[in-house]
Design an enzyme around this catalytic site. Structure first.
Site, PDB file in Angstrom:
ATOM      1  N   ARG A 136      -5.961  18.278 -25.453  1.00 61.43           N
ATOM      2  CA  ARG A 136      -6.956  17.589 -26.281  1.00 61.43           C
ATOM      3  C   ARG A 136      -8.351  17.650 -25.657  1.00 61.43           C
ATOM      4  O   ARG A 136      -9.347  17.693 -26.385  1.00 61.43           O
ATOM      5  CB  ARG A 136      -6.542  16.135 -26.506  1.00 61.43           C
ATOM      6  CG  ARG A 136      -5.462  16.032 -27.554  1.00 61.43           C
ATOM      7  CD  ARG A 136      -5.133  14.618 -27.893  1.00 61.43           C
ATOM      8  NE  ARG A 136      -4.371  14.570 -29.129  1.00 61.43           N
ATOM      9  CZ  ARG A 136      -3.766  13.486 -29.592  1.00 61.43           C
ATOM     10  NH1 ARG A 136      -3.842  12.353 -28.937  1.00 61.43           N
ATOM     11  NH2 ARG A 136      -3.104  13.529 -30.723  1.00 61.43           N
ATOM     12  N   GLY A 147      -0.824  12.353 -37.166  1.00 58.08           N
ATOM     13  CA  GLY A 147      -1.002  11.442 -38.300  1.00 58.08           C
ATOM     14  C   GLY A 147      -2.087  11.907 -39.248  1.00 58.08           C
ATOM     15  O   GLY A 147      -1.910  11.921 -40.472  1.00 58.08           O
ATOM     16  N   LYS A 175      12.028  10.447 -38.881  1.00 62.14           N
ATOM     17  CA  LYS A 175      12.046   9.563 -40.042  1.00 62.14           C
ATOM     18  C   LYS A 175      11.524  10.217 -41.313  1.00 62.14           C
ATOM     19  O   LYS A 175      10.467  10.827 -41.322  1.00 62.14           O
ATOM     20  CB  LYS A 175      11.198   8.321 -39.749  1.00 62.14           C
ATOM     21  CG  LYS A 175      11.898   7.340 -38.821  1.00 62.14           C
ATOM     22  CD  LYS A 175      10.928   6.362 -38.227  1.00 62.14           C
ATOM     23  CE  LYS A 175      10.851   5.070 -39.021  1.00 62.14           C
ATOM     24  NZ  LYS A 175       9.750   4.221 -38.511  1.00 62.14           N
ATOM     25  N   GLY A 204       2.997  15.434 -32.420  1.00 65.23           N
ATOM     26  CA  GLY A 204       3.080  15.401 -30.960  1.00 65.23           C
ATOM     27  C   GLY A 204       4.367  16.014 -30.434  1.00 65.23           C
ATOM     28  O   GLY A 204       4.348  16.807 -29.482  1.00 65.23           O
TER      29      GLY A 204
HETATM   30  P1  ADP Z   1       6.392  14.929 -34.557  1.00 66.53           P
HETATM   31  O1  ADP Z   1       5.904  14.108 -33.378  1.00 66.53           O
HETATM   32  O2  ADP Z   1       6.371  16.401 -34.269  1.00 66.53           O
HETATM   33  O3  ADP Z   1       5.703  14.555 -35.834  1.00 66.53           O
HETATM   34  P2  ADP Z   1       8.576  13.116 -35.044  1.00 66.53           P
HETATM   35  O4  ADP Z   1       7.916  12.115 -34.161  1.00 66.53           O
HETATM   36  O5  ADP Z   1       8.639  12.856 -36.482  1.00 66.53           O
HETATM   37  O6  ADP Z   1       7.948  14.574 -34.774  1.00 66.53           O
HETATM   38  O7  ADP Z   1      10.095  13.308 -34.564  1.00 66.53           O
HETATM   39  C1  ADP Z   1      10.412  13.712 -33.264  1.00 66.53           C
HETATM   40  C2  ADP Z   1      11.673  13.034 -32.760  1.00 66.53           C
HETATM   41  O8  ADP Z   1      12.726  13.169 -33.687  1.00 66.53           O
HETATM   42  C3  ADP Z   1      12.159  13.652 -31.459  1.00 66.53           C
HETATM   43  O9  ADP Z   1      12.075  12.702 -30.413  1.00 66.53           O
HETATM   44  C4  ADP Z   1      13.598  14.049 -31.749  1.00 66.53           C
HETATM   45  O10 ADP Z   1      14.478  13.764 -30.686  1.00 66.53           O
HETATM   46  C5  ADP Z   1      13.926  13.192 -32.950  1.00 66.53           C
HETATM   47  N1  ADP Z   1      15.027  13.789 -33.729  1.00 66.53           N
HETATM   48  C6  ADP Z   1      15.113  15.031 -34.211  1.00 66.53           C
HETATM   49  N2  ADP Z   1      16.290  15.241 -34.821  1.00 66.53           N
HETATM   50  C7  ADP Z   1      16.981  14.087 -34.740  1.00 66.53           C
HETATM   51  C8  ADP Z   1      18.274  13.682 -35.160  1.00 66.53           C
HETATM   52  N3  ADP Z   1      19.086  14.520 -35.804  1.00 66.53           N
HETATM   53  N4  ADP Z   1      18.655  12.417 -34.887  1.00 66.53           N
HETATM   54  C9  ADP Z   1      17.840  11.588 -34.232  1.00 66.53           C
HETATM   55  N5  ADP Z   1      16.598  11.911 -33.794  1.00 66.53           N
HETATM   56  C10 ADP Z   1      16.181  13.161 -34.042  1.00 66.53           C
HETATM   57 MG    MG Z   2       6.342  12.061 -32.780  1.00 68.19          MG
END
Ligand code: ADP
Ligand code: MG
Length: 422
Positions: free
Chosen positions: A62, A402, A223, A379
């Site tokens: 960053r 976000g 989520k 992230g």
């Molecule tokens: P990003 O930061 O790239 O937007 P998110 O924060 O939405 O991604 O999601 C990342 C998290 O989701 C990771 O810590 C990962 O371990 C978790 N994750 C991925 N697949 C699963 C799963 N099947 N069950 C539970 N957690 C999961």
């Molecule tokens: Mg995340």
């Protein structure tokens, strides 16, 4: 394991991305390049919200992303006052969230001394901003040591504004927030965009307005509720969506499949069904996994197996997409000319559940190498790319998870809205 033999070089990719911003087709705001900054005090909101470890910056991406604007202002002989938040210190001084380590790293990157202030707006800070020499760089202490920042308090915003003659927002990662340093301050100063903010918004806007086709979105993460707004919007502009991660189990359950103990959001089941229907109406292929790697618990030592996505046994959790799904998603992504990726395909932090994420990441870099445009946000998705050594293989890594989702949802960013129009 993966060798990045570069047919389409990093610099060519960087140039393709810069051209999108330079075309000025996708961003209507004034930037630093539209105002005279010579000898003026320029207050720049940057996103230096970086991870720290043992008092040092653990990941400086960053900070590096903010360098083009800082270097531009130095070259134009502006007096530069940088401000940022770091973490969530909740309105009080907390040394653990000091920006001092960032000042040290920035000083190394710029090969120059940085004037680090151990406060933000109080005391003699205003006086010191007036003593800055043209081209000199100052960094204020963490904005969130003051309650007024997150509360968007007008008194705090005015004090902040008193530190500059011109305000520049280059903090894409904070532009979806209505805080004193992103919104309040613009009531008192001419407000323009930095070069990073311009690039981030332009690239994402181009994605929605004029993607080369096929345009495929790859969505995962934990989520579905975080992503439903984006899925809803993306269905109107993409040709296909491949899904994985924790969020796909809400789709699978909505279709009536057994998902065992997998992560699920029961209050999103109806919305998930609506998305499946909307995809059909728009002739968008919405891909769900056909096989899943499951384990009885999320640990390094758990035994695991591959099962059909229609029938995850009771007591088992889905933690990654399976090999057949990897193959199908690989073909879909290989054929794409534009790719947006947000959210890991599985619990990539644990090696035996990282294969889906790694495979998808690798395919995206391969597609990029063959000339496709790939944008990655989030992230954890960026952390996964770094972990696999593939970070330099995508066209553009967005610094704001976000904020990038908000743009794709079609929601205006408060921090961008308030800037002056061109
Ligand atoms: P990003 O930061 O790239 O937007 P998110 O924060 O939405 O991604 O999601 C990342 C998290 O989701 C990771 O810590 C990962 O371990 C978790 N994750 C991925 N697949 C699963 C799963 N099947 N069950 C539970 N957690 C999961
Ligand atoms: Mg995340």
């Amino acid at each position: 394991m993966f060798l990045l033999v570069d047919g389409y070089s990093n610099s060519a990719r960087a140039e393709a991305i810069s051209e999108i911003a330079a075309s000025r087709m996708y961003f209507s705001k004034k930037t630093v390049q539209d105002v005279d900054v010579k000898n003026r005090r320029v207050l720049v909101r940057v996103d230096f919200n970086v991870p720290l470890e043992d008092g040092r910056v653990a990941d400086d991406s960053r900070i590096k992303a903010a360098l083009p604007t800082i270097n531009y202002l130095r070259q134009k002989q502006a007096k530069i006052i940088l401000c940022s938040h770091l973490g969530r210190p909740k309105g009080t001084l907390d040394e653990a969230y000091s920006l001092r380590p960032v000042a040290e790293r920035l000083s190394e990157l710029l090969s120059t001394d940085i004037r680090f202030m151990d406060k933000t707006v109080n005391g003699d800070v205003q006086e010191i901003t007036r003593q800055l020499r043209p081209g000199e760089v100052m960094l204020l202490e963490n904005l969130r040591f003051n309650k007024g920042e997150a509360e968007n308090d007008p008194t705090f915003a005015k004090k902040l504004a008193d530190l500059g003659d011109i305000y520049v927002n280059d903090a894409f990662g904070a532009a979806h927030r209505r805080h004193a340093s992103t919104e309040g301050v613009t009531k008192y100063l001419p407000a323009v965009s930095g070069l990073l903010l311009e690039k981030e918004v332009s690239v994402l806007q181009k994605l929605i307005e004029k993607p080369s086709r096929p345009f495929i979105a790859c969505l995962g993460g934990n989520k579905i509720s975080d992503k439903i707004g984006v899925i809803d919007q993306l269905i109107e502009s993409v040709d296909g969506i491949v899904t994985g991660g924790g969020m796909c189990f809400t789709f699978l359950k909505a279709k009536g499949y057994n998902i065992g103990n997998s992560i699920v959001e029961d209050n999103q089941l109806d919305l998930a069904l609506q998305m499946i229907e909307k995809a059909q109406e728009n002739e968008v292929s919405l891909y769900l996994p056909v096989d899943i790697v499951v384990a009885p618990e999320i640990t390094k030592s758990a035994n695991y197996k591959v099962v059909s996505a229609k029938d995850i046994p009771d007591g088992w959790l889905g933690l990654d997409i399976g090999p057949t799904t990897i193959e199908i998603y690989g073909q879909v992504l290989e054929s794409a000319r534009t790719i947006f990726w947000n959210g890991p395909m599985g619990v990539f932090e644990i090696p035996q559940f990282s294969r889906g994420t790694k495979a998808v990441a690798y395919t995206i870099t391969e597609a990029t190498r063959h000339g496709s445009l790939s944008i990655v946000g989030g992230g954890d998705s960026l952390a996964a790319l770094k972990m696999f050594g593939l970070f330099d293989g995508v066209s553009f890594a967005s610094t704001g998870g976000g904020a990038s989702l908000k743009i794709l949802e079609g929601t205006p960013l408060p921090g961008v809205e308030v800037l002056e129009n061109r």
